[in-house]
Structure formats: structure tokens, C-alpha cells
Design a protein around this motif. Structure first.
Motif, PDB file in Angstrom:
ATOM      1  N   ASP A 212       0.788  -1.251   0.043  1.00 14.64           N
ATOM      2  CA  ASP A 212       0.088  -0.121  -0.174  1.00 14.64           C
ATOM      3  C   ASP A 212       0.855   1.352   0.024  1.00 14.64           C
ATOM      4  N   SER A 213       1.833   1.211   0.581  1.00 11.43           N
ATOM      5  CA  SER A 213       2.869   2.353   0.859  1.00 11.43           C
ATOM      6  C   SER A 213       3.463   2.836  -0.760  1.00 11.43           C
ATOM      7  N   LEU A 214       3.872   1.465  -1.148  1.00 15.36           N
ATOM      8  CA  LEU A 214       4.436   1.635  -2.605  1.00 15.36           C
ATOM      9  C   LEU A 214       3.368   2.348  -3.527  1.00 15.36           C
ATOM     10  N   ARG A 215       2.173   2.208  -3.378  1.00 13.59           N
ATOM     11  CA  ARG A 215       0.993   2.319  -4.271  1.00 13.59           C
ATOM     12  C   ARG A 215       0.959   3.957  -3.968  1.00 13.59           C
ATOM     13  N   THR A 216       0.955   4.435  -2.795  1.00 16.31           N
ATOM     14  CA  THR A 216       0.613   5.589  -2.279  1.00 16.31           C
ATOM     15  C   THR A 216       2.108   6.530  -2.963  1.00 16.31           C
ATOM     16  N   ALA A 217       3.104   5.952  -2.937  1.00 15.18           N
ATOM     17  CA  ALA A 217       4.420   6.703  -3.286  1.00 15.18           C
ATOM     18  C   ALA A 217       4.265   6.808  -4.825  1.00 15.18           C
ATOM     19  N   GLY A 218       3.162   6.251  -5.501  1.00 15.77           N
ATOM     20  CA  GLY A 218       3.251   6.501  -6.920  1.00 15.77           C
ATOM     21  C   GLY A 218       3.796   5.267  -7.918  1.00 15.77           C
ATOM     22  N   PHE A 219       4.236   4.159  -7.189  1.00 14.32           N
ATOM     23  CA  PHE A 219       4.729   3.104  -8.088  1.00 14.32           C
ATOM     24  C   PHE A 219       3.468   2.135  -8.495  1.00 14.32           C
ATOM     25  N   ASP A 220       3.859   1.495  -9.618  1.00 12.70           N
ATOM     26  CA  ASP A 220       2.959   0.430 -10.098  1.00 12.70           C
ATOM     27  C   ASP A 220       2.704  -0.721  -8.999  1.00 12.70           C
ATOM     28  N   PRO A 221       1.750  -1.545  -9.123  1.00  8.44           N
ATOM     29  CA  PRO A 221       1.735  -2.435  -7.932  1.00  8.44           C
ATOM     30  C   PRO A 221       2.820  -3.263  -8.025  1.00  8.44           C
ATOM     31  N   ALA A 222       3.219  -3.630  -6.639  1.00  4.39           N
ATOM     32  CA  ALA A 222       4.890  -4.224  -6.613  1.00  4.39           C
ATOM     33  C   ALA A 222       4.421  -5.843  -7.008  1.00  4.39           C
ATOM     34  N   GLU A 223       5.635  -6.221  -7.591  1.00  5.28           N
ATOM     35  CA  GLU A 223       5.852  -7.868  -7.649  1.00  5.28           C
ATOM     36  C   GLU A 223       6.613  -8.067  -6.269  1.00  5.28           C
ATOM     37  N   VAL A 224       5.851  -9.224  -5.822  1.00  4.77           N
ATOM     38  CA  VAL A 224       6.655  -9.702  -4.605  1.00  4.77           C
ATOM     39  C   VAL A 224       7.053 -11.192  -4.527  1.00  4.77           C
ATOM     40  N   ARG A 225       8.379 -11.182  -4.441  1.00  5.56           N
ATOM     41  CA  ARG A 225       8.843 -12.691  -4.618  1.00  5.56           C
ATOM     42  C   ARG A 225       9.411 -13.052  -3.053  1.00  5.56           C
ATOM     43  N   ASP A 226       9.714 -14.417  -3.016  1.00  7.56           N
ATOM     44  CA  ASP A 226      10.200 -14.918  -1.788  1.00  7.56           C
ATOM     45  C   ASP A 226      11.659 -14.741  -1.782  1.00  7.56           C
ATOM     46  N   LEU A 227      12.064 -14.084  -0.810  1.00  4.63           N
ATOM     47  CA  LEU A 227      13.561 -13.893  -0.731  1.00  4.63           C
ATOM     48  C   LEU A 227      14.520 -15.164  -0.922  1.00  4.63           C
ATOM     49  N   ALA A 228      15.162 -15.385  -2.017  1.00  7.69           N
ATOM     50  CA  ALA A 228      15.749 -16.534  -2.158  1.00  7.69           C
ATOM     51  C   ALA A 228      16.988 -16.947  -0.780  1.00  7.69           C
ATOM     52  N   TYR A 229      17.596 -15.832  -0.440  1.00  7.17           N
ATOM     53  CA  TYR A 229      18.411 -15.913   0.835  1.00  7.17           C
ATOM     54  C   TYR A 229      17.794 -16.355   2.094  1.00  7.17           C
ATOM     55  N   ALA A 230      16.270 -15.955   2.118  1.00 10.77           N
ATOM     56  CA  ALA A 230      15.636 -16.325   3.490  1.00 10.77           C
ATOM     57  C   ALA A 230      14.220 -16.677   3.091  1.00 10.77           C
ATOM     58  N   PRO A 231      14.210 -17.883   2.328  1.00 15.45           N
ATOM     59  CA  PRO A 231      12.594 -18.121   2.126  1.00 15.45           C
ATOM     60  C   PRO A 231      11.916 -18.430   2.908  1.00 15.45           C
ATOM     61  N   GLY A 232      10.745 -18.000   2.847  1.00 13.59           N
ATOM     62  CA  GLY A 232       9.599 -18.073   4.030  1.00 13.59           C
ATOM     63  C   GLY A 232       9.933 -17.035   5.124  1.00 13.59           C
ATOM     64  N   ARG A 233      11.027 -16.442   5.134  1.00 12.39           N
ATOM     65  CA  ARG A 233      11.332 -15.357   6.217  1.00 12.39           C
ATOM     66  C   ARG A 233      11.078 -13.885   5.699  1.00 12.39           C
ATOM     67  N   SER A 234      11.373 -13.786   4.633  1.00 12.33           N
ATOM     68  CA  SER A 234      11.392 -12.481   3.915  1.00 12.33           C
ATOM     69  C   SER A 234      10.880 -12.151   2.539  1.00 12.33           C
ATOM     70  N   TRP A 235      10.310 -11.247   2.293  1.00 16.16           N
ATOM     71  CA  TRP A 235       9.662 -10.909   1.005  1.00 16.16           C
ATOM     72  C   TRP A 235      10.818  -9.709   0.243  1.00 16.16           C
ATOM     73  N   LEU A 236      10.813 -10.018  -1.076  1.00 13.51           N
ATOM     74  CA  LEU A 236      11.582  -9.071  -2.068  1.00 13.51           C
ATOM     75  C   LEU A 236      10.444  -8.196  -2.703  1.00 13.51           C
ATOM     76  N   TYR A 237      10.613  -7.013  -2.722  1.00 17.14           N
ATOM     77  CA  TYR A 237       9.782  -6.024  -3.493  1.00 17.14           C
ATOM     78  C   TYR A 237      10.185  -5.658  -4.659  1.00 17.14           C
ATOM     79  N   LEU A 238       9.736  -5.639  -5.795  1.00 17.29           N
ATOM     80  CA  LEU A 238      10.059  -4.824  -6.901  1.00 17.29           C
ATOM     81  C   LEU A 238       9.082  -4.068  -7.198  1.00 17.29           C
TER      82      LEU A 238
END
Ligand code: SAM
Length: 249
Positions: A212-238
Motif C-alpha cells: 500500500d505504501s508503494l502505491r501511495t508513493a506512486g509506484f505500479d503495483p509491486a511484484e513480491v517474491r520469496d527472498l531466495a536468501y531467506a525463503p519463507g522469512r522475507s519478501w523481496l519487493y520490486l
């Protein structure tokens, strides 16, 4: 004010040797260079500059930004550092940029505690990107409750640092207040017995709040991936800056 762990000269000097495994940067490198084909990058919260120097060595034009002067000094002493433009400060210190990608590696996104500060950082990242450019960052997933593993018992280590001697450190959570987690990270230099204390607070925002904060800042809807380095523990936002001019919400 950056935490002592980043801005105390003695602590900044041992930041890399105490945490030498930077395979977390592999995914960022692959995305920035191969996937996005970025020729220019702004690394917000560059710390001791490991990622900035790595990208510069691959021919990317890099600006590294961090408010911790001691960490930037360590970065500037690294081989190849002269290829990077270093800035000490927050996004308020940014000159006009139009880069292909903005990165925040190693959970920099969690240092922004207040909503205003976080939103201002995202807005500045968006302004620094060319239309179609991408912001890439990670944040720990609150549901993983990583802070429950941040105890002295689980984290204490003693590392022999060349030229410095044995250095001992650990992390210990001292308070959990909603999304805010505070922890202490003392460092003891065995060579002379000096102990330097540092206290940090991180914010564990939900994925929904970050999107939501990314949309508020004027970004396109984010792509969210499981972070390869910490699967299940962190998200990677693009998050991409739209190619068609829009204003932030
Ligand atoms: C966990 S370190 C990560 C450093 C680096 N990105 C890395 O991968 O090693 C978090 C960094 O965020 C920086 N930081 C703290 N407050 C900041 C702010 N307001 N704007 C940008 N960076 C900030 C700290 O000084 C520190 O270098």
C-alpha cells in the motif's frame, strides 16, 4: 542519527568481518544486472558499500547513500570504491538523479520507523528513478517473528579479525512494541577490552502495508517474491516507476 553499529568508527571497521557471508547480494546482483539490465543504480543505505562496489566492478554507474559517515568511510577505502559516487546523508541529500534502479539491500527498509519517514524515502526513490525504473528491496515477514531468535545465546560469536584481534558480539532483543522491535548489539574488542554498545529499533511492516505504501508513493503495483536468501522469512519487493506520468496518491 544512525545506530552506533553503523556509525561508530570501530564498529564500522569490523562490520564486514563479523558478517562476511554476503550471498544475500547474489539475487540483487542478478536482478539489477541481468533481469533489469540497469546501467545506473542508487543504493540507499549502502552501509560499508559491498553491493555498490560489486556493481561498479560490473560496469554499473552507482551512487551509494548512507547517513552513517563511518560506514561510508569504510566503503570508500575498498578497492574499486573510486568508481562509486558516495553520499553521506538520507534521501534529503540526494541530487537530481534518473537511475535505472534503486536498491535497499539487507533490510534497510526496516530502519524507517515512522510512516512519514518511510513514505518520504519511497517518494524520493521514485523521483530518483527514470520512468520505467525499478525499486528493489527486501523486508522480513513479521509472521516469521525473527526477533524471537535474536538472543545472546543463539547469536554470540567470537571472530578473529586480522589486524584487530578477537572481536565478540551478539544481539539481544530488549523490547517488542507492536511492529517495533528493539535490540542491543554489544561489541567487545578482546585486544583492549573495549565494549561498544549499540541499540537499534526495526519496524516489521506487513506485506499489505508495504504494498500500500508503494502505491501511495506512486509506484505500479509491486511484484513480491520469496527472498531466495531467506525463503519463507522475507519478501523481496520490486516496484516500477510508471512510464506514464502519474502523481503520488
Ligand atoms: C543493515 S545495514 C545494511 C547496509 C547495506 N545495505 C548492506 O547490504 O550491507 C542498514 C543501513 O541503513 C542505514 N540507514 C539508517 N538510517 C537510514 C536512512 N534514514 N536512510 C538511508 N539509510 C539509512 C544504516 O546506516 C545502515 O548502513
Amino acid at each position: 542519527m544512525p545506530d552506533a553499529i553503523f556509525d561508530h568508527p570501530r564498529l564500522a571497521e569490523v562490520y564486514d568481518p563479523l558478517d562476511p557471508d554476503r550471498s544475500d547480494l547474489d539475487e540483487y546482483e542478478q536482478i539489477v544486472t541481468d533481469e533489469l539490465g540497469a546501467g545506473s543504480v542508487l543504493d540507499v543505505g549502502c552501509g560499508t558499500g559491498t553491493f555498490a562496489v560489486l556493481l561498479a566492478a560490473r560496469g554499473v554507474e552507482v551512487v551509494g547513500l548512507d547517513p552513517a559517515a563511518a560506514s561510508v568511510a569504510v566503503a570508500q577505502a575498498k578497492p574499486g570504491a573510486e568508481r562509486v559516487t558516495w553520499l553521506v546523508g538520507t534521501v534529503d541529500a540526494l541530487p537530481g538523479l534518473q537511475v535505472d534502479a534503486v536498491t535497499m539491500t539487507a533490510n534497510v527498509a526496516q530502519v524507517f520507523l515512522g510512516d512519514d519517514e518511510w513514505q518520504a524515502t519511497l517518494a524520493a526513490a521514485r523521483r530518483a528513478l527514470r520512468p520505467g525504473g525499478t525499486l528493489v528491496f527486501e523486508a522480513r515477514r513479521p509472521e516469521d517473528r525473527a526477533w524471537e531468535r535474536w538472543t545472546k545465546e543463539a547469536s554470540r560469536q567470537v571472530v578473529a579479525v586480522p589486524g584487530v584481534g578477537e572481536v565478540e558480539d551478539w544481539v539481544q532483543v530488549t523490547a517488542v512494541d507492536g511492529e517495533l522491535v528493539t535490540f542491543e548489539s554489544p561489541t567487545i574488542f578482546h585486544a583492549d577490552g573495549e565494549r561498544v554498545d549499540s541499540t537499534s529499533t526495526l519496524r516489521f511492516r506487513t506485506r499489505a502495508a508495504i504494498e500500500d505504501s508503494l502505491r501511495t508513493a506512486g509506484f505500479d503495483p509491486a511484484e513480491v517474491r520469496d527472498l531466495a536468501y531467506a525463503p519463507g522469512r522475507s519478501w523481496l519487493y520490486l516496484a516500477r516507476r510508471p512510464t506514464v506520468a502519474t502523481t503520488a496518491r
